[in-house]
Design an enzyme around this catalytic site. Structure first.
Site, PDB file in Angstrom:
ATOM      1  N   LYS A 199      41.161   2.848 -41.328  1.00  0.00           N
ATOM      2  CA  LYS A 199      41.260   3.223 -42.559  1.00  0.00           C
ATOM      3  C   LYS A 199      40.891   1.915 -43.515  1.00  0.00           C
ATOM      4  CE  LYS A 199      45.565   3.923 -45.731  1.00  0.00           C
ATOM      5  NZ  LYS A 199      46.974   4.235 -45.580  1.00  0.00           N
ATOM      6  N   GLU A 205      40.409  -6.006 -34.610  1.00  0.00           N
ATOM      7  CA  GLU A 205      40.174  -5.480 -33.153  1.00  0.00           C
ATOM      8  C   GLU A 205      38.971  -4.328 -33.414  1.00  0.00           C
ATOM      9  OE1 GLU A 205      43.270  -5.720 -34.613  1.00  0.00           O
ATOM     10  OE2 GLU A 205      44.996  -6.087 -32.917  1.00  0.00           O
ATOM     11  N   GLY A 258      48.357   5.393 -41.906  1.00  0.00           N
ATOM     12  CA  GLY A 258      47.426   5.290 -40.476  1.00  0.00           C
ATOM     13  C   GLY A 258      47.992   6.033 -39.469  1.00  0.00           C
ATOM     14  N   ARG A 259      49.387   6.126 -39.344  1.00  0.00           N
ATOM     15  CA  ARG A 259      50.030   6.816 -38.028  1.00  0.00           C
ATOM     16  C   ARG A 259      50.195   8.217 -38.437  1.00  0.00           C
ATOM     17  NH1 ARG A 259      53.088   2.740 -40.360  1.00  0.00           N
ATOM     18  NH2 ARG A 259      54.901   3.229 -41.631  1.00  0.00           N
ATOM     19  N   GLU A 344      56.976   2.055 -36.033  1.00  0.00           N
ATOM     20  CA  GLU A 344      56.327   1.369 -37.218  1.00  0.00           C
ATOM     21  C   GLU A 344      56.806   1.828 -38.541  1.00  0.00           C
ATOM     22  OE1 GLU A 344      51.718   1.578 -38.080  1.00  0.00           O
ATOM     23  OE2 GLU A 344      51.978  -0.260 -37.104  1.00  0.00           O
ATOM     24  N   HIS A 375      60.554   9.189 -10.674  1.00  0.00           N
ATOM     25  CA  HIS A 375      60.542   8.230  -9.528  1.00  0.00           C
ATOM     26  C   HIS A 375      60.608   6.910  -9.948  1.00  0.00           C
ATOM     27  CE1 HIS A 375      60.193  11.548  -6.745  1.00  0.00           C
ATOM     28  NE2 HIS A 375      59.735  12.454  -7.781  1.00  0.00           N
ATOM     29  N   LYS A 504      49.470 -11.064 -37.283  1.00  0.00           N
ATOM     30  CA  LYS A 504      47.761 -11.045 -37.458  1.00  0.00           C
ATOM     31  C   LYS A 504      47.607 -12.393 -38.122  1.00  0.00           C
ATOM     32  CE  LYS A 504      47.300  -5.997 -38.774  1.00  0.00           C
ATOM     33  NZ  LYS A 504      47.287  -5.156 -39.730  1.00  0.00           N
TER      34      LYS A 504
HETATM   35  O1  LIG Z   1      43.036   1.991 -39.464  1.00  0.00           O
HETATM   36  P1  LIG Z   1      43.241   0.458 -39.682  1.00  0.00           P
HETATM   37  O2  LIG Z   1      43.152   0.161 -41.282  1.00  0.00           O
HETATM   38  O3  LIG Z   1      42.280  -0.055 -38.927  1.00  0.00           O
HETATM   39  O4  LIG Z   1      44.458   0.274 -38.937  1.00  0.00           O
HETATM   40  C1  LIG Z   1      45.034   0.377 -37.793  1.00  0.00           C
HETATM   41  C2  LIG Z   1      46.398   0.334 -37.823  1.00  0.00           C
HETATM   42  O5  LIG Z   1      46.712  -1.094 -37.924  1.00  0.00           O
HETATM   43  C3  LIG Z   1      48.156  -0.941 -38.552  1.00  0.00           C
HETATM   44  O6  LIG Z   1      47.797  -1.308 -39.906  1.00  0.00           O
HETATM   45  C4  LIG Z   1      48.965  -2.059 -38.044  1.00  0.00           C
HETATM   46  O7  LIG Z   1      48.613  -3.245 -37.550  1.00  0.00           O
HETATM   47  C5  LIG Z   1      48.420   0.332 -38.496  1.00  0.00           C
HETATM   48  O8  LIG Z   1      49.462   0.718 -39.348  1.00  0.00           O
HETATM   49  C6  LIG Z   1      47.294   1.179 -38.426  1.00  0.00           C
HETATM   50  O9  LIG Z   1      47.591   2.347 -37.932  1.00  0.00           O
END
Ligand SMILES: O=P(O)(O)OC[C@H]1O[C@](O)(CO)[C@@H](O)[C@@H]1O
Length: 535
Positions: A199, A205, A258-259, A344, A375, A504
């Site tokens: 987003k 990452e 995002g979620r 979240e 199990h 972060k």
């Molecule tokens: O889509 P992006 O901006 O890479 O964010 C990834 C995820 O990181 C977050 O901001 C949390 O670290 C989430 O809310 C989001 O889904």
């Protein structure tokens, strides 16, 4: 509202000695405490909630202004106050055409246009009209994203495996190089399409993984890699800076959290896997649940009921977690998906106005599919010192008619678990078992102590006909709205996530220290660990 909380606590005190099983002396309890919508049946009868408690819980939701908050969300009001944003993921799955205005702009045309573009792109990739640089059909897709740009597509693609007739889809999320390595080593860059999904297009990452995968593409096919790239983002300047062509960028607005984003461009890998028709059926399922949420009376409203059970267990009974137990192997990533959606959104201790919450909010959400969990951790569910409310999911029909015996066993196990949690096994019954096994005297009592089950442990069950795209859409939207309703009752903003920021920031500061800089100012533990971890 506080008077209702008090009444609920009193109701709990008055009924907590009661066995849930005794509530079934009422032959109509299942009918009165289960509700069906299009395809889903939610059974809350195996909880200690009775008519009085449910009526109080409904008044709690009313007094929290649930109907107004719900309408405000669907209307596009900026209910995410901390970020001054509307919350309109529901618009991504809505076929409605009446204008939906945010900041003076009707958002519907852009939603339709983006969905159509995604569809054209997905069709072309799937048919081979859009090809790799060398003219080959794409056999594989890597979706690079994390959190909301990963968990929904991962969960849904796996859930809808029977509909998967497009390219293989791989999900690269973790910054751990092992993840990139293990995915890339299996793939051929000549036939791999890469979607960078973020987003913000700043997530470290995703940007790191994108850099690695783009290098891998260049090493495999040369510098002209444009044909192998697409992006999903709200930040077109950044996608352009990565060299991704405008027509390969699928954008969305900041009113999609995002979620909550799998319904739009973030769902592109799902669409590539299962095809546009099935993706649209997923959207239709989500929309059907939206309509249900907007129109059904509280007592028949699945998201509301599910939320009220959640509130009862979290706040009134004091249970700190809930277990999501899909008796559906293809929903094995649902607990992970719900961990982000729920924790979240509602893992907060501050109200909208910044004041401390007076009551506990979001519980810990965890789980694994049945029967595997049986199990592993069900021992604790049945005999542990803490009560964990369980949430079972089960389909009437599987996708494998030739393996009916498996599905019969799956159903029997699912039903057995909720029954066992509720009924338990008394010490007296356990004594008889111990005796039959030949134990006598003190040993018999010891054995009985180990073999008795307290029971009276609550569970709810969500039953559905078959895990189709339409049904999955309903299930996901059901959970989204459940989280929303709980957030409204707790008085929190379910749509921001400041709690992820501190880590972060500190990671950015620690990176140079990991690479050898002086860890001055760090605590002894961090310094000691940095020393131990220096390669
Ligand atoms: O889509 P992006 O901006 O890479 O964010 C990834 C995820 O990181 C977050 O901001 C949390 O670290 C989430 O809310 C989001 O889904």
């Amino acid at each position: 509202m506080s008077a209702i909380w008090t009444e609920l606590e009193e109701r709990h005190r008055a009924t907590s000695a009661r066995r849930i099983a005794s509530l079934f002396d009422d032959p109509d309890r299942f009918d009165r405490f289960s509700t069906e919508t299009d395809d889903l049946l939610l059974d809350i009868s195996k909880t200690n909630i009775d008519d009085e408690a449910l009526a109080l819980l409904i008044s709690l939701a009313d007094s929290a202004g649930l109907a107004d908050r719900r309408d405000a969300m669907f209307r596009g009001d900026k209910i995410n106050m901390a970020e001054n944003r509307a919350v309109l993921h529901t618009a991504l799955r809505s076929p409605e055409t009446a204008p939906l205005v945010v900041d003076g702009v009707d958002v519907r045309p852009a939603v339709t246009e983006t969905l159509d573009r995604m569809e054209r792109f997905a069709r072309a990739v799937r048919s081979g009209d859009v090809t790799a640089q060398n003219g080959a059909i794409f056999t594989d897709v890597i979706n690079i994203g994390i959190g909301g740009s990963d968990l929904g597509p991962v969960m849904a693609t796996l859930a809808l495996a029977p509909y998967h007739d497009g390219p293989n889809v791989h999900f690269l999320s973790n910054v751990d190089g092992a993840h990139a390595h293990d995915i890339l080593k299996r793939l051929n860059p000549e036939t791999t399409l890469v979607i960078v999904a973020s987003k913000t297009f700043t997530t470290i990452e995703t940007m790191t993984n994108a850099g690695t995968v783009l290098d891998w593409l260049r090493a495999g096919i040369g510098t002209d890699i444009g044909a192998h790239l697409a992006a999903v983002s709200t930040a077109r300047d950044r996608t352009a800076a990565m060299g991704i062509a405008e027509e390969r960028v699928f954008g969305f607005a900041d009113w999609v959290g995002g979620r909550y984003s799998l319904w739009g461009p973030v769902g592109l890998p799902i669409m590539l896997a299962i095809g546009p028709e099935n993706f649209r059926a997923l959207l239709a399922g989500g929309h059907a649940m939206d309509r249900h949420f907007q129109t059904a009376e509280a007592r028949q409203n699945l998201p509301v009921l599910m939320a009220l059970v959640g509130i009862w267990h979290r706040n009134i009974c004091g249970y700190g977690s809930r277990a999501v137990l899909p008796y559906d192997q293809r929903l094995s990533r649902l607990p992970a998906y719900l961990q982000q959606l729920d924790m979240e959104s509602n893992g907060k201790s501050v109200a909208m106005d910044g004041s401390r919450l007076e009551r506990s909010a979001g519980p810990v959400v965890w789980g694994e599919p049945g029967t595997n969990g049986q199990h592993a951790f069900y021992q604790l569910l049945h005999q542990g010192t803490d009560v964990v409310p369980a949430e079972f999911l089960i389909a009437a029909e599987s996708h494998e008619p030739g393996l009916q015996a498996h599905h019969d066993l799956l159903k029997a196990n699912c039903l057995a678990q909720s029954e066992a949690l509720m009924l338990g096994r008394s010490f007296k019954q356990a004594l008889q078992i111990a005796e039959q096994l030949g134990f006598g005297g003190e040993a018999r009592k010891r054995q009985a102590a180990h073999r008795s089950f307290p029971g009276n442990r609550p569970s709810i069950t969500l039953a559905y006909p078959k895990l189709t795209p339409f049904v999955l859409g309903q299930i996901i939207a059901l959970y989204e709205h459940r989280v929303f309703v709980e957030g409204v009752i707790w008085g929190i903003n379910s749509f921001d996530q400041w709690g992820v920021e501190l880590g972060k920031e500190l990671a950015n500061g620690l990176l140079p220290m990991v690479q050898g800089a002086d860890p001055a100012g760090k605590d002894g533990s961090t310094r000691g660990l940095l020393h131990k971890l220096s390669a």
